[in-house]
Scaffold this motif. Structure first.
Motif, PDB file in Angstrom:
ATOM      1  N   LEU A 141       0.825  -1.201   0.000  1.00  0.00           N
ATOM      2  CA  LEU A 141       0.000   0.000   0.000  1.00  0.00           C
ATOM      3  C   LEU A 141       0.864   1.258   0.000  1.00  0.00           C
ATOM      4  CD1 LEU A 141      -2.849   1.246   0.198  1.00  0.00           C
ATOM      5  CD2 LEU A 141      -2.642   1.074   2.692  1.00  0.00           C
ATOM      6  N   ALA A 142       1.913   1.259   0.824  1.00  0.00           N
ATOM      7  CA  ALA A 142       2.790   2.428   0.924  1.00  0.00           C
ATOM      8  C   ALA A 142       3.508   2.711  -0.387  1.00  0.00           C
ATOM      9  CB  ALA A 142       3.796   2.227   2.051  1.00  0.00           C
ATOM     10  N   ILE A 143       3.886   1.679  -1.113  1.00  0.00           N
ATOM     11  CA  ILE A 143       4.587   1.873  -2.386  1.00  0.00           C
ATOM     12  C   ILE A 143       3.677   2.558  -3.397  1.00  0.00           C
ATOM     13  CG2 ILE A 143       5.585   0.634  -4.361  1.00  0.00           C
ATOM     14  CD1 ILE A 143       7.428   0.935  -1.850  1.00  0.00           C
ATOM     15  N   VAL A 144       2.379   2.294  -3.326  1.00  0.00           N
ATOM     16  CA  VAL A 144       1.422   2.900  -4.251  1.00  0.00           C
ATOM     17  C   VAL A 144       1.110   4.352  -3.859  1.00  0.00           C
ATOM     18  CG1 VAL A 144      -0.952   2.758  -5.115  1.00  0.00           C
ATOM     19  CG2 VAL A 144       0.405   0.692  -4.893  1.00  0.00           C
ATOM     20  N   LEU A 145       1.150   4.667  -2.576  1.00  0.00           N
ATOM     21  CA  LEU A 145       0.822   6.018  -2.110  1.00  0.00           C
ATOM     22  C   LEU A 145       1.997   6.957  -2.340  1.00  0.00           C
ATOM     23  CD1 LEU A 145      -0.962   5.117   1.236  1.00  0.00           C
ATOM     24  CD2 LEU A 145      -2.012   5.745  -0.942  1.00  0.00           C
ATOM     25  N   PRO A 146       1.755   8.125  -2.938  1.00  0.00           N
ATOM     26  CA  PRO A 146       2.865   9.019  -3.266  1.00  0.00           C
ATOM     27  C   PRO A 146       3.516   9.702  -2.066  1.00  0.00           C
ATOM     28  CG  PRO A 146       0.791   9.844  -4.180  1.00  0.00           C
ATOM     29  CD  PRO A 146       0.491   8.549  -3.499  1.00  0.00           C
ATOM     30  N   VAL A 147       2.937   9.617  -0.884  1.00  0.00           N
ATOM     31  CA  VAL A 147       3.509  10.343   0.258  1.00  0.00           C
ATOM     32  C   VAL A 147       4.284   9.435   1.208  1.00  0.00           C
ATOM     33  CG1 VAL A 147       1.817  12.205   0.225  1.00  0.00           C
ATOM     34  CG2 VAL A 147       1.317  10.128   1.509  1.00  0.00           C
ATOM     35  N   ALA A 148       4.368   8.142   0.931  1.00  0.00           N
ATOM     36  CA  ALA A 148       5.038   7.201   1.836  1.00  0.00           C
ATOM     37  C   ALA A 148       6.558   7.310   1.685  1.00  0.00           C
ATOM     38  CB  ALA A 148       4.575   5.784   1.528  1.00  0.00           C
ATOM     39  N   PRO A 149       7.296   7.009   2.772  1.00  0.00           N
ATOM     40  CA  PRO A 149       8.775   7.027   2.710  1.00  0.00           C
ATOM     41  C   PRO A 149       9.302   5.739   2.064  1.00  0.00           C
ATOM     42  CG  PRO A 149       8.050   6.450   4.915  1.00  0.00           C
ATOM     43  CD  PRO A 149       6.804   6.723   4.109  1.00  0.00           C
ATOM     44  N   ASP A 150       9.152   5.635   0.754  1.00  0.00           N
ATOM     45  CA  ASP A 150       9.451   4.396   0.022  1.00  0.00           C
ATOM     46  C   ASP A 150      10.866   3.874   0.244  1.00  0.00           C
ATOM     47  OD1 ASP A 150       6.979   4.976  -0.937  1.00  0.00           O
ATOM     48  OD2 ASP A 150       7.591   5.251  -3.011  1.00  0.00           O
ATOM     49  N   ASP A 151      11.854   4.763   0.162  1.00  0.00           N
ATOM     50  CA  ASP A 151      13.243   4.315   0.261  1.00  0.00           C
ATOM     51  C   ASP A 151      13.520   3.693   1.627  1.00  0.00           C
ATOM     52  OD1 ASP A 151      13.388   5.425  -2.246  1.00  0.00           O
ATOM     53  OD2 ASP A 151      14.408   7.239  -1.581  1.00  0.00           O
ATOM     54  N   ILE A 152      12.970   4.283   2.672  1.00  0.00           N
ATOM     55  CA  ILE A 152      13.131   3.745   4.024  1.00  0.00           C
ATOM     56  C   ILE A 152      12.445   2.384   4.122  1.00  0.00           C
ATOM     57  CG2 ILE A 152      12.504   4.082   6.457  1.00  0.00           C
ATOM     58  CD1 ILE A 152      12.748   7.134   5.900  1.00  0.00           C
ATOM     59  N   LEU A 153      11.244   2.290   3.583  1.00  0.00           N
ATOM     60  CA  LEU A 153      10.507   1.032   3.647  1.00  0.00           C
ATOM     61  C   LEU A 153      11.191  -0.080   2.852  1.00  0.00           C
ATOM     62  CD1 LEU A 153       6.885   2.422   3.428  1.00  0.00           C
ATOM     63  CD2 LEU A 153       8.040   1.524   5.438  1.00  0.00           C
ATOM     64  N   CYS A 154      11.832   0.268   1.737  1.00  0.00           N
ATOM     65  CA  CYS A 154      12.570  -0.745   0.960  1.00  0.00           C
ATOM     66  C   CYS A 154      13.747  -1.274   1.773  1.00  0.00           C
ATOM     67  CB  CYS A 154      13.070  -0.150  -0.355  1.00  0.00           C
ATOM     68  SG  CYS A 154      11.755   0.152  -1.548  1.00  0.00           S
TER      69      CYS A 154
END
Length: 195
Positions: A141-154
């Motif tokens: 879900l976070a990867i699809v949302l433009p406001v999520a901290p993607d790099d941290i989550l990866c």
């Protein structure tokens, strides 16, 4: 790889990236490419594969070592290459960078991650990884949302039991949605402002 060695490697990569970016900017400035956007776009369009490859490399690096804010480089892709090719080059670079982040976190663990993000940020998000099934859904879900901290989550995903296959498909299917949303917002905003 020791903690000191990984820190030195990250510092070296950061300095090299910044140095290359500054040198390229000075070079382009001396060519007069910053006089207006169409001149720079024309230059990149006539540079063959070199322009897109440089941009994709910058995107990969900014995902792995956050030197440039991701929103700025994503916007640059759309502005420089247009909405379609900007989207494609952004997606390729960000996807490759995300896969590298996952691999680095899996290979070198928490000490490596703490060289990229602060311990406070790490502590804020690591709690989401305690339940693997829940984390997988939240991550998707976070990867699809433009406001999520993607790099941290990866990076954090690399510490979990998430499979490479699941990570790959979440990134490949989810990232384009976010990048397309950014591209649409940029194109619409530029059109609305008459740019």
């Amino acid at each position: 790889m020791s903690s000191v060695t990984s820190r030195r490697l990250i510092n070296l990569m950061t300095v090299v990236t910044l140095g290359a970016t500054v040198a390229l900017t000075i070079y382009w400035f001396n060519l007069g490419l910053f006089d207006d956007i169409p001149t720079l776009q024309n230059y990149l369009n006539h540079s063959g594969l070199l322009g897109p490859l440089i941009f994709i490399l910058i995107q990969i690096i900014q995902v792995v070592i956050p030197v440039i804010p991701g929103g700025i480089s994503t916007a640059a892709g759309v502005i420089l290459f247009g909405p379609w090719w900007g989207f494609v080059y952004n997606d390729i670079g960000i996807t490759i960078g995300s896969l590298i982040n996952f691999w680095l976190a899996r290979r070198y663990g928490k000490p490596f991650i703490l060289h990229i993000i602060s311990e406070k940020t790490y502590d804020r998000y690591i709690g989401y990884t305690t339940n693997q099934r829940k984390f997988d859904w939240l991550f998707g879900l976070a990867i699809v949302l433009p406001v999520a901290p993607d790099d941290i989550l990866c990076l954090l995903a690399g510490l979990t039991k998430m499979t490479w296959r699941r990570f790959f498909w979440i990134i490949v299917l989810g990232k384009p949605i976010t990048i397309a949303a950014y591209s649409l917002i940029l194109v619409t905003g530029a059109h609305w402002l008459g740019l």
